[in-house]
Motif scaffolding. Structure first.
Motif, PDB file in Angstrom:
ATOM      1  N   GLN A   1     -11.000 -51.825 119.703  1.00  0.00           N
ATOM      2  CA  GLN A   1     -10.384 -52.566 118.593  1.00  0.00           C
ATOM      3  C   GLN A   1     -11.489 -53.073 117.678  1.00  0.00           C
ATOM      4  O   GLN A   1     -12.536 -53.522 118.142  1.00  0.00           O
ATOM      5  CB  GLN A   1      -9.574 -53.749 119.107  1.00  0.00           C
ATOM      6  CG  GLN A   1      -8.222 -53.372 119.706  1.00  0.00           C
ATOM      7  CD  GLN A   1      -8.348 -52.821 121.105  1.00  0.00           C
ATOM      8  OE1 GLN A   1      -9.047 -53.377 121.928  1.00  0.00           O
ATOM      9  NE2 GLN A   1      -7.667 -51.723 121.373  1.00  0.00           N
ATOM     10  N   LEU A   2     -11.236 -53.018 116.383  1.00  0.00           N
ATOM     11  CA  LEU A   2     -12.236 -53.389 115.385  1.00  0.00           C
ATOM     12  C   LEU A   2     -11.724 -54.530 114.522  1.00  0.00           C
ATOM     13  O   LEU A   2     -10.575 -54.515 114.074  1.00  0.00           O
ATOM     14  CB  LEU A   2     -12.549 -52.187 114.491  1.00  0.00           C
ATOM     15  CG  LEU A   2     -12.972 -50.901 115.200  1.00  0.00           C
ATOM     16  CD1 LEU A   2     -13.087 -49.749 114.208  1.00  0.00           C
ATOM     17  CD2 LEU A   2     -14.290 -51.101 115.940  1.00  0.00           C
ATOM     18  N   VAL A   3     -12.608 -55.503 114.272  1.00  0.00           N
ATOM     19  CA  VAL A   3     -12.254 -56.637 113.425  1.00  0.00           C
ATOM     20  C   VAL A   3     -13.377 -56.861 112.422  1.00  0.00           C
ATOM     21  O   VAL A   3     -14.534 -57.071 112.819  1.00  0.00           O
ATOM     22  CB  VAL A   3     -12.030 -57.914 114.253  1.00  0.00           C
ATOM     23  CG1 VAL A   3     -11.725 -59.095 113.329  1.00  0.00           C
ATOM     24  CG2 VAL A   3     -10.900 -57.719 115.251  1.00  0.00           C
ATOM     25  N   GLU A   4     -13.035 -56.812 111.133  1.00  0.00           N
ATOM     26  CA  GLU A   4     -14.013 -57.040 110.082  1.00  0.00           C
ATOM     27  C   GLU A   4     -14.045 -58.516 109.693  1.00  0.00           C
ATOM     28  O   GLU A   4     -13.048 -59.231 109.800  1.00  0.00           O
ATOM     29  CB  GLU A   4     -13.696 -56.216 108.818  1.00  0.00           C
ATOM     30  CG  GLU A   4     -13.634 -54.715 109.034  1.00  0.00           C
ATOM     31  CD  GLU A   4     -12.236 -54.223 109.267  1.00  0.00           C
ATOM     32  OE1 GLU A   4     -11.961 -53.036 108.971  1.00  0.00           O
ATOM     33  OE2 GLU A   4     -11.392 -55.008 109.745  1.00  0.00           O
ATOM     34  N   SER A   5     -15.202 -58.942 109.208  1.00  0.00           N
ATOM     35  CA  SER A   5     -15.358 -60.296 108.696  1.00  0.00           C
ATOM     36  C   SER A   5     -16.473 -60.307 107.662  1.00  0.00           C
ATOM     37  O   SER A   5     -17.233 -59.333 107.548  1.00  0.00           O
ATOM     38  CB  SER A   5     -15.679 -61.268 109.835  1.00  0.00           C
ATOM     39  OG  SER A   5     -16.907 -60.925 110.452  1.00  0.00           O
ATOM     40  N   GLY A   6     -16.548 -61.402 106.906  1.00  0.00           N
ATOM     41  CA  GLY A   6     -17.666 -61.584 105.992  1.00  0.00           C
ATOM     42  C   GLY A   6     -17.401 -61.256 104.549  1.00  0.00           C
ATOM     43  O   GLY A   6     -18.283 -61.404 103.703  1.00  0.00           O
ATOM     44  N   GLY A   7     -16.201 -60.818 104.222  1.00  0.00           N
ATOM     45  CA  GLY A   7     -15.904 -60.542 102.829  1.00  0.00           C
ATOM     46  C   GLY A   7     -15.822 -61.831 102.018  1.00  0.00           C
ATOM     47  O   GLY A   7     -15.878 -62.930 102.555  1.00  0.00           O
ATOM     48  N   GLY A   8     -15.711 -61.673 100.709  1.00  0.00           N
ATOM     49  CA  GLY A   8     -15.610 -62.845  99.853  1.00  0.00           C
ATOM     50  C   GLY A   8     -15.837 -62.512  98.401  1.00  0.00           C
ATOM     51  O   GLY A   8     -15.801 -61.338  98.010  1.00  0.00           O
ATOM     52  N   LEU A   9     -16.079 -63.564  97.618  1.00  0.00           N
ATOM     53  CA  LEU A   9     -16.298 -63.418  96.180  1.00  0.00           C
ATOM     54  C   LEU A   9     -17.770 -63.670  95.877  1.00  0.00           C
ATOM     55  O   LEU A   9     -18.352 -64.646  96.359  1.00  0.00           O
ATOM     56  CB  LEU A   9     -15.429 -64.432  95.429  1.00  0.00           C
ATOM     57  CG  LEU A   9     -15.640 -64.560  93.924  1.00  0.00           C
ATOM     58  CD1 LEU A   9     -15.247 -63.267  93.231  1.00  0.00           C
ATOM     59  CD2 LEU A   9     -14.823 -65.733  93.376  1.00  0.00           C
ATOM     60  N   VAL A  10     -18.361 -62.781  95.086  1.00  0.00           N
ATOM     61  CA  VAL A  10     -19.772 -62.912  94.743  1.00  0.00           C
ATOM     62  C   VAL A  10     -19.960 -62.442  93.304  1.00  0.00           C
ATOM     63  O   VAL A  10     -19.200 -61.605  92.809  1.00  0.00           O
ATOM     64  CB  VAL A  10     -20.649 -62.091  95.716  1.00  0.00           C
ATOM     65  CG1 VAL A  10     -20.355 -60.606  95.596  1.00  0.00           C
ATOM     66  CG2 VAL A  10     -22.126 -62.379  95.520  1.00  0.00           C
ATOM     67  N   GLN A  11     -20.970 -62.985  92.656  1.00  0.00           N
ATOM     68  CA  GLN A  11     -21.250 -62.571  91.280  1.00  0.00           C
ATOM     69  C   GLN A  11     -22.017 -61.253  91.255  1.00  0.00           C
ATOM     70  O   GLN A  11     -22.706 -60.899  92.225  1.00  0.00           O
ATOM     71  CB  GLN A  11     -22.060 -63.650  90.567  1.00  0.00           C
ATOM     72  CG  GLN A  11     -21.260 -64.900  90.229  1.00  0.00           C
ATOM     73  CD  GLN A  11     -22.033 -65.856  89.344  1.00  0.00           C
ATOM     74  OE1 GLN A  11     -23.268 -65.891  89.362  1.00  0.00           O
ATOM     75  NE2 GLN A  11     -21.319 -66.636  88.542  1.00  0.00           N
ATOM     76  N   SER A  12     -21.894 -60.562  90.151  1.00  0.00           N
ATOM     77  CA  SER A  12     -22.633 -59.316  89.973  1.00  0.00           C
ATOM     78  C   SER A  12     -24.127 -59.556  90.190  1.00  0.00           C
ATOM     79  O   SER A  12     -24.685 -60.541  89.704  1.00  0.00           O
ATOM     80  CB  SER A  12     -22.387 -58.781  88.562  1.00  0.00           C
ATOM     81  OG  SER A  12     -23.059 -57.561  88.371  1.00  0.00           O
ATOM     82  N   GLY A  13     -24.755 -58.660  90.956  1.00  0.00           N
ATOM     83  CA  GLY A  13     -26.164 -58.810  91.301  1.00  0.00           C
ATOM     84  C   GLY A  13     -26.404 -59.561  92.592  1.00  0.00           C
ATOM     85  O   GLY A  13     -27.537 -59.594  93.096  1.00  0.00           O
ATOM     86  N   GLY A  14     -25.375 -60.141  93.137  1.00  0.00           N
ATOM     87  CA  GLY A  14     -25.502 -60.910  94.365  1.00  0.00           C
ATOM     88  C   GLY A  14     -25.438 -60.038  95.606  1.00  0.00           C
ATOM     89  O   GLY A  14     -25.366 -58.803  95.537  1.00  0.00           O
ATOM     90  N   SER A  15     -25.469 -60.705  96.764  1.00  0.00           N
ATOM     91  CA  SER A  15     -25.465 -60.014  98.055  1.00  0.00           C
ATOM     92  C   SER A  15     -24.358 -60.547  98.946  1.00  0.00           C
ATOM     93  O   SER A  15     -23.937 -61.698  98.821  1.00  0.00           O
ATOM     94  CB  SER A  15     -26.813 -60.202  98.762  1.00  0.00           C
ATOM     95  OG  SER A  15     -27.864 -59.625  98.026  1.00  0.00           O
TER      96      SER A  15
END
Length: 127
Positions: free
Chosen positions: A3-17
């Motif tokens: 089973q796979l669970v993703e995390s860590g997404g979000g909103l970031v500005q252009s050029g960010g990481s």
């Protein structure tokens, strides 16, 4: 079965990481090749990056080469995708996918070859 669970997404500005992570439960994850795919609104799901079961072979779609890095941690059963210099066109839901590898150095960019999928995590890059 893994089973796979993703995390860590979000909103970031252009050029960010941003760093997204795929955590696996189940046995024998070290024998699985793992890939990241993404799907933007109104578009088909596309390959982003993959890493072989032994971690020695990686592959990237041309549009992210030099900006994204995929890596796996065998002790933690995780596969991370580090995304740098993000662009608005990177905005999508990012999915982790895996399948048992026929050989240690095997990778694939074909969506249909992957048997296990996570639920996805949203990455939004603002301009």
């Amino acid at each position: 079965q893994v089973q796979l669970v993703e995390s860590g997404g979000g909103l970031v500005q252009s050029g960010g990481s941003l760093r997204v992570s795929c955590a696996a439960s189940g046995h024998s994850f070290s024998t699985y090749v793992v890939a990241w795919f993404r799907q933007a609104p109104g578009k088909e799901r596309e390959f982003v990056a993959s890493v072989s079961s032994n971690g020695a072979v990686t592959d990237y779609v041309a549009s992210v080469k030099g900006r994204f890095g995929i890596s796996r941690d065998g002790a933690k059963n995780t596969v991370d995708l580090q995304m740098n210099n993000l662009k608005p066109e990177d905005t999508a839901v990012y999915y982790c996918a895996a399948r048992r590898a026929p050989s240690p150095g095997y990778t694939s960019f074909f969506l249909s070859t992957y048997t296990n999928w996570g639920q996805g995590t949203q990455v939004t890059v603002s301009s």
